[in-house]
Design a protein around this motif. Sequence first.
Motif, mmCIF file in Angstrom:
data_model
loop_
_atom_site.group_PDB
_atom_site.id
_atom_site.type_symbol
_atom_site.label_atom_id
_atom_site.label_comp_id
_atom_site.label_asym_id
_atom_site.label_seq_id
_atom_site.Cartn_x
_atom_site.Cartn_y
_atom_site.Cartn_z
ATOM 1 N N THR A 106 4.214 8.260 -3.260
ATOM 2 C CA THR A 106 2.851 7.905 -3.648
ATOM 3 C C THR A 106 2.716 7.809 -5.165
ATOM 4 O O THR A 106 1.978 6.975 -5.680
ATOM 5 C CB THR A 106 1.849 8.943 -3.099
ATOM 6 N N ILE A 107 3.468 8.673 -5.874
ATOM 7 C CA ILE A 107 3.346 8.607 -7.335
ATOM 8 C C ILE A 107 4.374 7.656 -7.948
ATOM 9 O O ILE A 107 4.441 7.472 -9.148
ATOM 10 C CB ILE A 107 3.493 10.017 -7.968
ATOM 11 N N TRP A 108 5.165 7.029 -7.085
ATOM 12 C CA TRP A 108 6.142 6.034 -7.555
ATOM 13 C C TRP A 108 5.390 4.818 -8.085
ATOM 14 O O TRP A 108 4.478 4.316 -7.433
ATOM 15 C CB TRP A 108 7.043 5.637 -6.397
ATOM 16 N N GLN A 109 5.778 4.350 -9.242
ATOM 17 C CA GLN A 109 5.086 3.220 -9.866
ATOM 18 C C GLN A 109 5.191 1.952 -9.002
ATOM 19 O O GLN A 109 6.258 1.609 -8.534
ATOM 20 C CB GLN A 109 5.714 2.944 -11.228
ATOM 21 N N GLY A 110 4.063 1.283 -8.767
ATOM 22 C CA GLY A 110 4.094 -0.023 -8.112
ATOM 23 C C GLY A 110 4.270 0.024 -6.613
ATOM 24 O O GLY A 110 4.673 -0.967 -6.002
ATOM 25 N N LEU A 111 3.969 1.142 -5.973
ATOM 26 C CA LEU A 111 4.130 1.237 -4.522
ATOM 27 C C LEU A 111 2.847 1.740 -3.869
ATOM 28 O O LEU A 111 2.141 2.583 -4.428
ATOM 29 C CB LEU A 111 5.241 2.231 -4.174
ATOM 30 N N THR A 112 2.562 1.205 -2.682
ATOM 31 C CA THR A 112 1.501 1.747 -1.850
ATOM 32 C C THR A 112 2.195 2.212 -0.578
ATOM 33 O O THR A 112 3.055 1.507 -0.057
ATOM 34 C CB THR A 112 0.467 0.659 -1.513
ATOM 35 N N VAL A 113 1.820 3.389 -0.090
ATOM 36 C CA VAL A 113 2.609 3.992 0.979
ATOM 37 C C VAL A 113 1.738 4.359 2.180
ATOM 38 O O VAL A 113 0.579 4.747 2.030
ATOM 39 C CB VAL A 113 3.303 5.271 0.470
ATOM 40 N N SER A 114 2.300 4.222 3.369
ATOM 41 C CA SER A 114 1.636 4.743 4.563
ATOM 42 C C SER A 114 2.701 5.300 5.495
ATOM 43 O O SER A 114 3.881 4.973 5.369
ATOM 44 C CB SER A 114 0.853 3.637 5.274
ATOM 45 N N GLN A 115 2.283 6.178 6.404
ATOM 46 C CA GLN A 115 3.257 6.710 7.358
ATOM 47 C C GLN A 115 2.786 6.379 8.770
ATOM 48 O O GLN A 115 1.590 6.371 9.050
ATOM 49 C CB GLN A 115 3.411 8.219 7.172
ATOM 50 N N ASP A 140 -6.815 4.016 6.891
ATOM 51 C CA ASP A 140 -7.147 3.819 5.492
ATOM 52 C C ASP A 140 -5.925 3.579 4.614
ATOM 53 O O ASP A 140 -5.992 2.890 3.603
ATOM 54 C CB ASP A 140 -7.945 5.013 4.962
ATOM 55 N N ARG A 141 -4.787 4.156 5.017
ATOM 56 C CA ARG A 141 -3.567 3.886 4.256
ATOM 57 C C ARG A 141 -2.934 2.571 4.723
ATOM 58 O O ARG A 141 -2.465 1.776 3.910
ATOM 59 C CB ARG A 141 -2.554 5.006 4.465
ATOM 60 N N GLU A 142 -2.943 2.370 6.046
ATOM 61 C CA GLU A 142 -2.240 1.220 6.608
ATOM 62 C C GLU A 142 -2.825 -0.098 6.106
ATOM 63 O O GLU A 142 -2.086 -1.048 5.827
ATOM 64 C CB GLU A 142 -2.312 1.277 8.144
ATOM 65 N N ARG A 143 -4.142 -0.132 5.983
ATOM 66 C CA ARG A 143 -4.765 -1.406 5.591
ATOM 67 C C ARG A 143 -4.327 -1.814 4.187
ATOM 68 O O ARG A 143 -4.355 -2.980 3.844
ATOM 69 C CB ARG A 143 -6.278 -1.329 5.698
ATOM 70 N N LEU A 144 -3.909 -0.848 3.355
ATOM 71 C CA LEU A 144 -3.449 -1.169 2.007
ATOM 72 C C LEU A 144 -2.005 -1.664 2.028
ATOM 73 O O LEU A 144 -1.568 -2.391 1.143
ATOM 74 C CB LEU A 144 -3.543 0.066 1.102
ATOM 75 N N ARG A 236 6.045 3.320 5.436
ATOM 76 C CA ARG A 236 5.949 1.909 5.056
ATOM 77 C C ARG A 236 5.420 1.784 3.646
ATOM 78 O O ARG A 236 4.574 2.580 3.224
ATOM 79 C CB ARG A 236 4.983 1.191 6.006
ATOM 80 N N MET A 237 5.941 0.771 2.943
ATOM 81 C CA MET A 237 5.542 0.613 1.554
ATOM 82 C C MET A 237 5.231 -0.837 1.258
ATOM 83 O O MET A 237 5.832 -1.753 1.805
ATOM 84 C CB MET A 237 6.685 1.055 0.636
ATOM 85 N N ARG A 238 4.278 -1.017 0.360
ATOM 86 C CA ARG A 238 3.990 -2.347 -0.150
ATOM 87 C C ARG A 238 4.308 -2.325 -1.640
ATOM 88 O O ARG A 238 3.837 -1.446 -2.356
ATOM 89 C CB ARG A 238 2.514 -2.679 0.058
#
Lengths: 414, 244
Positions: A106-115, A140-144, A236-238
């Motif tokens: 989550t604190i990784w630069q440039g990533l959005t995360v969901s589980q 709420d996480r998945e939609r991102l 999962r990450m974006r």
Amino acid sequence: MNLKLDIALTHLKFRKRQTLVSVLGVAMGVGFFIAIASLMQGFQEDIVRRVIDNSPHITMKDEFRDAPRQPVEIAFAGGAIALRGVKPKTEIRGIRRAGQIMQALTIWQGLTVSQVLSGQGFLRYGSKERSATITGIEPDRERLVTRIDKDIVQGSLDALKTAGNGIILGRGLARRLALEMNDTVTVTSPTGVILRMKVVGISHTGVLAFDEVNAYVLLKKNQILQGKTNIVNQIRMRADDVNAARPLAAKIEARFGYRTESWDEANEGVFGVFFIQNMIMYSVTSAILIVACFGIFNIISTVIFEKTRDIAIMKSMGFAEGDIRGIFLLEGLALGALGALIGCALGLGLTYILSIIRFKAVGLVEIQQFILKWSVWHYVIASAIAMVSAVAAAYIPSRRAAKVNPVEIVRGAA
Amino acid sequence: MTPAVEAKNVTRVLPGTVPVTLVREIDVAIMPGEFVAITGPSGSGKSSLLYLLGLLDRPSGGAISVHGEDTSGLSGDGLAALRLKHVGFVFQFHFLLPEFSALDNVVVPMRRLGRWTDKEARERAERLLTEVGLADQMRKRPDQMSGGQRQRVAIARSMANDPDIILADEPTGSLDQKNGHIVFEIFARLANDYRKSVITVTHDPHLAEQTHRQIHLVDGRIVDDGNGAKRTFDETALPAPPGV
């Protein structure tokens, strides 16, 4: 104007019909190249876009790329060890320490995360039954991460949170089960847990392979269904930069050990098909251009044959071999350039016509029209190929022209 | 005085399974301002000698010099450059570029040489065409002109780059007598008034007599170079005809 160009253009001007035919040949090659390139690239980019939008850019799975090394192999590295019949440990699968990994990512630069926890389930409605991939998500996480929101054509993602036992179905899946909004479906998991769930949404991605098998429930509900309390099996990450996904995935895998795939790795099969598609396209269009080049070769050979006397005159005047070659190369270039110009217009027209055609096709994806990619590079590349091959086609006869021996010609005519 | 063009011991053999000797051991010098006719029976090598003197062909042996400079070492392009500057050709058939007007045909060599601007070249071409009596035909294409007119365009073109050597291969061969005389008068003027070396191959003895000097060829050799030193022609040196 340049003398050589002047002579070259005069030769072509006095052979209007032949010139027109060769120019049209080149124009067709260029035009079809542009139209097909636009079609293919548009189609491929659309598929990639759908793949990127509907699946996360990077997925961490609860498995390892290579089987773990056995302790004896580590202890005696390089020793003559043969282990037979090694079986994987019996354990509840899932990503261990998922919470910590989530925090780190989550604190990784440039990533959005969901589980998520994904698993198989059996949907039953009346007499209809289908198995489905049930994905437990945190809305709420998945939609991102996967932009799931925009695919929901009926109901909403938020309804999952409010409904007691809500489920969102892919449109294909819903149709096969004859389910509609607010119907109640019975879901059975491989572990035997049975839940009655209410349809609170229908999603439609346009990719049939997704829509016919996917169902979404809350993460907690799926953990109950699959009997894996507090376990997730995918992170999962974006990525902000889609194209950086692959090296990023490798970095993440190196850090956490779990198999981590980027979207392009996960869909390598599709891109293999693209490669073959492109090869076919380029072969077909090059065939058209090759035919066009024969036309150019033909007209320039004819001109040179008819102009042997003129060549002899020019050489007797003091034109060097290079001048003569230059004249006929310029003729080839002029045909190529004119063909490329008309071809670009033709390509533009063809892509326009393709863009207004509407139809209904259901295959790998559902589409109603050709998806076209407009790129100036198609025009530049097609024109460059046309001109280079036109000059190449002119080169062979023009060399022959340069070698004409004027003495033989004037002697023969005298 | 340096000859405009000079052949020293020039021989030209066409290679092949049966080599053909076109000219042999030619020694000849043409001075500036000379109007010379090359005469001789068919197949005596008149045209071949002309092409050699005009640097259109290369000798198999011997050397051609232009203004005292040996040309044997020059590349094809080097010869072409010399032709462009120093040599003007007129052939039996007009040999004009069919798509171009009379004026443009005369302008083409000038544009290739690039000594004059386009405007100067056009004016010069107009002057040359006027000089050969075609002031009112300049815009016509060759297929719209008579044979005599075309040949005069060819002469104007041969003059385009102000060469010092004009070579004509049977220039009157396809013309009637009247036009033939017109052409020869132009040549005489070029030699007398402009100090050009004019060399013409001709069959016609009447026309040949209008020149300053006649070189007579037989079987590829000069038997009379027109300078008074008649060579004796040794008939016995010829191979015996077959069957005798």
